[in-house]
Design a protein around this motif. Structure first.
Motif, PDB file in Angstrom:
ATOM      1  N   ASP A  11       0.832  -1.195   0.000  1.00 23.41           N
ATOM      2  CA  ASP A  11       0.000   0.000   0.000  1.00 23.41           C
ATOM      3  C   ASP A  11       0.878   1.261   0.000  1.00 23.41           C
ATOM      4  OD1 ASP A  11      -2.745   1.244   0.463  1.00 23.41           O
ATOM      5  OD2 ASP A  11      -1.571   2.101   2.102  1.00 23.41           O
ATOM      6  N   PHE A  12       0.394   2.298  -0.688  1.00 20.77           N
ATOM      7  CA  PHE A  12       1.141   3.565  -0.737  1.00 20.77           C
ATOM      8  C   PHE A  12       0.274   4.733  -0.285  1.00 20.77           C
ATOM      9  CE2 PHE A  12       3.497   6.994  -3.058  1.00 20.77           C
ATOM     10  CZ  PHE A  12       4.752   6.752  -2.531  1.00 20.77           C
ATOM     11  N   THR A  13      -0.926   4.454   0.215  1.00 23.17           N
ATOM     12  CA  THR A  13      -1.835   5.553   0.532  1.00 23.17           C
ATOM     13  C   THR A  13      -1.367   6.385   1.718  1.00 23.17           C
ATOM     14  OG1 THR A  13      -3.196   4.025   1.826  1.00 23.17           O
ATOM     15  CG2 THR A  13      -3.849   4.430  -0.462  1.00 23.17           C
ATOM     16  N   ALA A  14      -0.700   5.779   2.689  1.00 25.80           N
ATOM     17  CA  ALA A  14      -0.203   6.565   3.820  1.00 25.80           C
ATOM     18  C   ALA A  14       0.840   7.567   3.351  1.00 25.80           C
ATOM     19  CB  ALA A  14       0.378   5.643   4.898  1.00 25.80           C
ATOM     20  N   GLU A  15       1.730   7.116   2.449  1.00 27.33           N
ATOM     21  CA  GLU A  15       2.738   8.026   1.917  1.00 27.33           C
ATOM     22  C   GLU A  15       2.094   9.111   1.052  1.00 27.33           C
ATOM     23  OE1 GLU A  15       2.957   4.803   2.006  1.00 27.33           O
ATOM     24  OE2 GLU A  15       4.870   4.284   2.956  1.00 27.33           O
ATOM     25  N   ALA A  16       1.090   8.736   0.244  1.00 28.38           N
ATOM     26  CA  ALA A  16       0.403   9.721  -0.584  1.00 28.38           C
ATOM     27  C   ALA A  16      -0.303  10.765   0.277  1.00 28.38           C
ATOM     28  CB  ALA A  16      -0.592   9.023  -1.508  1.00 28.38           C
ATOM     29  N   HIS A  17      -0.910  10.328   1.355  1.00 27.07           N
ATOM     30  CA  HIS A  17      -1.582  11.256   2.272  1.00 27.07           C
ATOM     31  C   HIS A  17      -0.565  12.220   2.882  1.00 27.07           C
ATOM     32  CE1 HIS A  17      -3.680  12.610   5.943  1.00 27.07           C
ATOM     33  NE2 HIS A  17      -4.804  12.324   5.302  1.00 27.07           N
ATOM     34  N   ALA A  18       0.577  11.693   3.332  1.00 24.56           N
ATOM     35  CA  ALA A  18       1.612  12.544   3.921  1.00 24.56           C
ATOM     36  C   ALA A  18       2.183  13.505   2.892  1.00 24.56           C
ATOM     37  CB  ALA A  18       2.720  11.681   4.524  1.00 24.56           C
ATOM     38  N   LEU A  19       2.320  13.052   1.647  1.00 22.80           N
ATOM     39  CA  LEU A  19       2.810  13.940   0.591  1.00 22.80           C
ATOM     40  C   LEU A  19       1.809  15.046   0.307  1.00 22.80           C
ATOM     41  CD1 LEU A  19       4.876  14.674  -1.558  1.00 22.80           C
ATOM     42  CD2 LEU A  19       3.825  12.964  -3.070  1.00 22.80           C
ATOM     43  N   GLY A  20       0.515  14.730   0.370  1.00 23.56           N
ATOM     44  CA  GLY A  20      -0.493  15.772   0.198  1.00 23.56           C
ATOM     45  C   GLY A  20      -0.377  16.837   1.273  1.00 23.56           C
ATOM     46  N   ARG A  21      -0.136  16.431   2.512  1.00 22.07           N
ATOM     47  CA  ARG A  21       0.033  17.397   3.597  1.00 22.07           C
ATOM     48  C   ARG A  21       1.280  18.250   3.373  1.00 22.07           C
ATOM     49  NH1 ARG A  21      -1.209  15.110   9.521  1.00 22.07           N
ATOM     50  NH2 ARG A  21      -1.134  17.374   9.843  1.00 22.07           N
ATOM     51  N   ALA A  22       2.367  17.605   2.947  1.00 21.77           N
ATOM     52  CA  ALA A  22       3.604  18.352   2.716  1.00 21.77           C
ATOM     53  C   ALA A  22       3.425  19.371   1.597  1.00 21.77           C
ATOM     54  CB  ALA A  22       4.739  17.380   2.376  1.00 21.77           C
ATOM     55  N   THR A  23       2.753  18.969   0.515  1.00 21.05           N
ATOM     56  CA  THR A  23       2.510  19.888  -0.594  1.00 21.05           C
ATOM     57  C   THR A  23       1.669  21.074  -0.140  1.00 21.05           C
ATOM     58  OG1 THR A  23       2.608  18.017  -2.139  1.00 21.05           O
ATOM     59  CG2 THR A  23       1.613  20.057  -2.943  1.00 21.05           C
ATOM     60  N   ALA A  24       0.645  20.799   0.664  1.00 16.02           N
ATOM     61  CA  ALA A  24      -0.204  21.876   1.170  1.00 16.02           C
ATOM     62  C   ALA A  24       0.578  22.819   2.069  1.00 16.02           C
ATOM     63  CB  ALA A  24      -1.391  21.282   1.926  1.00 16.02           C
ATOM     64  N   GLU A  25       1.478  22.290   2.880  1.00 13.80           N
ATOM     65  CA  GLU A  25       2.305  23.152   3.733  1.00 13.80           C
ATOM     66  C   GLU A  25       3.169  24.086   2.892  1.00 13.80           C
ATOM     67  OE1 GLU A  25       4.567  20.976   6.622  1.00 13.80           O
ATOM     68  OE2 GLU A  25       2.839  19.765   7.232  1.00 13.80           O
ATOM     69  N   VAL A  26       3.746  23.560   1.815  1.00 11.82           N
ATOM     70  CA  VAL A  26       4.569  24.405   0.941  1.00 11.82           C
ATOM     71  C   VAL A  26       3.711  25.473   0.280  1.00 11.82           C
ATOM     72  CG1 VAL A  26       5.969  24.410  -1.164  1.00 11.82           C
ATOM     73  CG2 VAL A  26       6.339  22.644   0.575  1.00 11.82           C
ATOM     74  N   ALA A  37      -2.825  26.977  -7.393  1.00 17.40           N
ATOM     75  CA  ALA A  37      -2.075  25.881  -6.779  1.00 17.40           C
ATOM     76  C   ALA A  37      -2.488  24.527  -7.329  1.00 17.40           C
ATOM     77  CB  ALA A  37      -2.273  25.908  -5.259  1.00 17.40           C
ATOM     78  N   VAL A  38      -3.677  24.447  -7.907  1.00 19.65           N
ATOM     79  CA  VAL A  38      -4.153  23.175  -8.436  1.00 19.65           C
ATOM     80  C   VAL A  38      -3.283  22.688  -9.588  1.00 19.65           C
ATOM     81  CG1 VAL A  38      -5.756  24.106 -10.161  1.00 19.65           C
ATOM     82  CG2 VAL A  38      -6.279  21.935  -9.028  1.00 19.65           C
ATOM     83  N   ARG A  39      -2.506  23.562 -10.191  1.00 17.79           N
ATOM     84  CA  ARG A  39      -1.597  23.088 -11.244  1.00 17.79           C
ATOM     85  C   ARG A  39      -0.602  22.074 -10.679  1.00 17.79           C
ATOM     86  NH1 ARG A  39       2.320  26.314 -15.518  1.00 17.79           N
ATOM     87  NH2 ARG A  39       3.463  24.434 -16.122  1.00 17.79           N
ATOM     88  N   ASP A  40      -0.042  22.369  -9.502  1.00 18.71           N
ATOM     89  CA  ASP A  40       0.860  21.408  -8.862  1.00 18.71           C
ATOM     90  C   ASP A  40       0.128  20.123  -8.497  1.00 18.71           C
ATOM     91  OD1 ASP A  40       3.069  23.052  -9.025  1.00 18.71           O
ATOM     92  OD2 ASP A  40       3.012  23.675  -6.917  1.00 18.71           O
ATOM     93  N   TYR A  72      -3.969  16.762   1.529  1.00 20.19           N
ATOM     94  CA  TYR A  72      -3.913  18.200   1.216  1.00 20.19           C
ATOM     95  C   TYR A  72      -5.007  18.940   1.981  1.00 20.19           C
ATOM     96  CZ  TYR A  72      -3.033  22.311  -1.703  1.00 20.19           C
ATOM     97  OH  TYR A  72      -2.704  23.577  -2.150  1.00 20.19           O
ATOM     98  N   ALA A  73      -6.203  18.365   1.968  1.00 18.05           N
ATOM     99  CA  ALA A  73      -7.327  19.009   2.660  1.00 18.05           C
ATOM    100  C   ALA A  73      -7.115  19.038   4.165  1.00 18.05           C
ATOM    101  CB  ALA A  73      -8.622  18.273   2.327  1.00 18.05           C
ATOM    102  N   ARG A  74      -6.401  18.061   4.688  1.00 15.31           N
ATOM    103  CA  ARG A  74      -6.150  18.015   6.137  1.00 15.31           C
ATOM    104  C   ARG A  74      -5.379  19.257   6.593  1.00 15.31           C
ATOM    105  NH1 ARG A  74      -5.355  13.592   9.693  1.00 15.31           N
ATOM    106  NH2 ARG A  74      -5.154  14.443  11.797  1.00 15.31           N
ATOM    107  N   THR A  75      -4.547  19.789   5.716  1.00 14.01           N
ATOM    108  CA  THR A  75      -3.743  20.967   6.055  1.00 14.01           C
ATOM    109  C   THR A  75      -4.454  22.266   5.704  1.00 14.01           C
ATOM    110  OG1 THR A  75      -1.665  19.760   5.806  1.00 14.01           O
ATOM    111  CG2 THR A  75      -1.558  22.153   5.575  1.00 14.01           C
ATOM    112  N   THR A  76      -5.064  22.326   4.514  1.00  9.85           N
ATOM    113  CA  THR A  76      -5.648  23.587   4.045  1.00  9.85           C
ATOM    114  C   THR A  76      -7.117  23.743   4.414  1.00  9.85           C
ATOM    115  OG1 THR A  76      -6.302  22.630   1.918  1.00  9.85           O
ATOM    116  CG2 THR A  76      -4.070  23.581   2.077  1.00  9.85           C
ATOM    117  N   GLY A  77      -7.788  22.624   4.725  1.00  5.20           N
ATOM    118  CA  GLY A  77      -9.210  22.683   4.999  1.00  5.20           C
ATOM    119  C   GLY A  77     -10.072  22.612   3.762  1.00  5.20           C
ATOM    120  N   ARG A  78      -9.451  22.463   2.585  1.00  6.67           N
ATOM    121  CA  ARG A  78     -10.224  22.383   1.341  1.00  6.67           C
ATOM    122  C   ARG A  78      -9.648  21.284   0.458  1.00  6.67           C
ATOM    123  NH1 ARG A  78     -13.978  25.011  -1.508  1.00  6.67           N
ATOM    124  NH2 ARG A  78     -13.885  24.994  -3.790  1.00  6.67           N
ATOM    125  N   ASP A  79     -10.499  20.366   0.080  1.00  2.00           N
ATOM    126  CA  ASP A  79     -10.106  19.264  -0.795  1.00  2.00           C
ATOM    127  C   ASP A  79     -10.068  19.772  -2.240  1.00  2.00           C
ATOM    128  OD1 ASP A  79     -10.216  16.884  -2.494  1.00  2.00           O
ATOM    129  OD2 ASP A  79     -10.731  15.770  -0.678  1.00  2.00           O
TER     130      ASP A  79
END
Length: 482
Positions: free
Chosen positions: A242-257, A362-365, A399-406
């Protein structure tokens, strides 16, 4: 012009005159370089913009920094000068000078010479001005002397050197006026306290006579032992993990940036007219690609619908900010502590520098990463659509976990950017890797339909040709090569 600037201008003119006898060999050598953008056509105009000795004249070996205007594009060269080349440097030979100040000497690509690569680091350790060049650094990060350099292989648009497994220096080859985003954005993020991006340690720029500043190179920490996001995803996919945990963490990191960039640098709201122009640009790229890629033509009308919907739906405008600009799994690293970092903020090298520095949604990224999961899934045998869908969903949720918007809450904008990215991929693959064209074409078929169908497993496509990286414009990783 100040007296110091006038002196630098005279020095540059003197050194440029010494480069003229080398022009015939450079005309023959440049088109063979992976980072040269003018492949397939003869060089019609080659002129020296600036030249500077990085070592005292007469040194052996000598190190010469040159900026060349080649048919309107500016390229950075670092040339070594020796009476003769040792066998280890034979592959770096450009030619032997017949006239001028270097007559009878071998001229070669300097970055492959450990002595000259070490001298370049010494220049970066000592801020100051040398001819048209200015060296600068962050005094808070010490750079030890004597670090052993080695070149990083397998690149296309730039050249990189690793120093002692501690730092990596990216040397930009085709340069343009203005601060390169790969220096500007990581510095802004470091100042904002964002630890998701390696902060620049030192950098050097040029101030050609009568021209704007050009960013030439950036030294950053080398994240030794990190996993390239693309390679990590492929390993997990290949082993059935499974890679979903890593994908979720990457979404948070991208949102932080993204959040840090929005706080540190100006943001804008694209009104209806600007959004319509944005959609028109996507439509124009689609039309140009359809003319070049016949396989795309049956889907052109359906794809255009995504851009028409974008132009019609923007009543209140779209938020735009500084973004990565070329984000995919190969531009991410999972570090030894399990966190994610984003690297290589240069943007798409084929785009003008001024365009890469403009605020964009930001949706381009986000679309770039979502397309990257699809690339990974389609490189696997058999195709793993559920893996890609699960990773895409986990990334958006993170991503939504950090920004509040999916990002999926704005399907019109997301679909337009995914479509634009798939069209770009189709053009790239058609030109450079026809065996990979089926990957973006699968997305093209899906995105051209008015509603997404249920996932179907397509027939197994032909085997892909071996290639060092699946994405257009591969960038140097920040980890040791396997």
């Amino acid at each position: 012009m100040s007296e110091a600037a006038s002196a630098r201008s005279r020095l540059t003119a003197d050194r440029a005159a010494g480069i003229a006898p080398l022009e015939p060999m450079l005309r023959a050598w440049l088109p063979a370089q992976r980072w040269f953008a003018g492949k397939g056509r003869a060089i019609s105009r080659l002129t020296t913009v600036s030249a500077a000795d990085l070592l005292p004249p007469g040194s052996t070996p000598g190190l010469l920094h040159v900026l060349l205007d080649v048919d309107g594009d500016c390229y950075q060269l670092l040339l070594g000068i020796r009476p003769s080349l040792p066998p280890a440097l034979a592959p770096a030979l450009i030619g032997h000078a017949e006239d001028g100040p270097y007559a009878g000497r071998a001229v070669y690509e300097a970055l492959g010479d450990p002595r000259l690569a070490a001298m370049l680091l010494e220049r970066l350790r000592s801020p100051g001005v040398l001819g048209p060049l200015r060296f600068d650094r962050d005094p808070a990060t010490p750079v030890p002397a004597g670090l052993t350099p080695r070149p990083l292989s397998g690149e296309q648009t730039n050249s990189s050197l690793i120093y002692g497994d501690s730092f990596i220096l990216k040397v930009f080859r085709r340069v343009g006026p203005g601060v390169n985003p790969d220096l500007e954005l990581p510095r802004a993020l470091a100042a904002a306290g964002c630890a998701r991006v390696p902060a620049p340690v030192a950098w050097y720029e040029a101030e050609p006579p009568g021209g704007d500043t050009l960013t030439l190179g950036v030294l950053q920490p080398y994240l030794r032992g990190s996993d390239d996001g693309w390679q990590l995803a492929l390993r997990r996919l290949g082993s059935g993990e499974d890679f979903t945990a890593e994908a979720h963490a990457l979404g948070r990191a991208t949102a932080e940036v993204h959040s840090a960039l929005a706080a540190a640098l100006p943001t804008v709201a694209l009104g209806p007219e600007q959004t319509a122009r944005l959609a028109a640009g996507m439509t124009a790229r689609l039309a140009a690609t359809a003319r070049e890629v016949p396989a795309l033509r049956p889907y052109e009308v359906g794809l255009r619908g995504a851009f028409d919907a974008l132009a019609a739906s923007r009543g209140t405008g779209v938020a735009a900010q500084r973004i990565h600009g070329d984000l995919h799994l190969g531009q991410t690293l999972r570090t030894l502590d399990g966190s994610w970092s984003l690297i290589d903020f240069e943007g798409e090298p084929a785009r003008p520098l001024a365009d890469r520095r403009r605020p964009e949604p930001a949706v381009r990224d986000i679309a770039g990463i979502l397309r990257s999961f699809d690339y990974a899934a389609r490189s696997h045998r058999p195709f793993a659509p559920a893996w890609a869908d699960d990773c895409r969903a986990a990334f958006c949720e993170g991503y939504a976990r950090t920004t509040g918007r999916d990002p999926r809450e704005d399907p019109v904008l997301l679909r337009a950017y995914e479509t634009d990215k798939a069209v770009y991929e189709a053009r790239y693959e058609s030109r450079h890797r026809p065996d990979w064209l089926h990957v973006p074409m699968a997305a093209i078929r899906r995105l051209s339909e008015p509603a997404r169908p249920a996932h179907r497993v397509p027939p197994t496509p032909p085997a892909l040709s071996p290639h060092p990286h699946p994405h257009p414009h591969p960038k140097p990783p920040r980890r040791p090569l396997a």
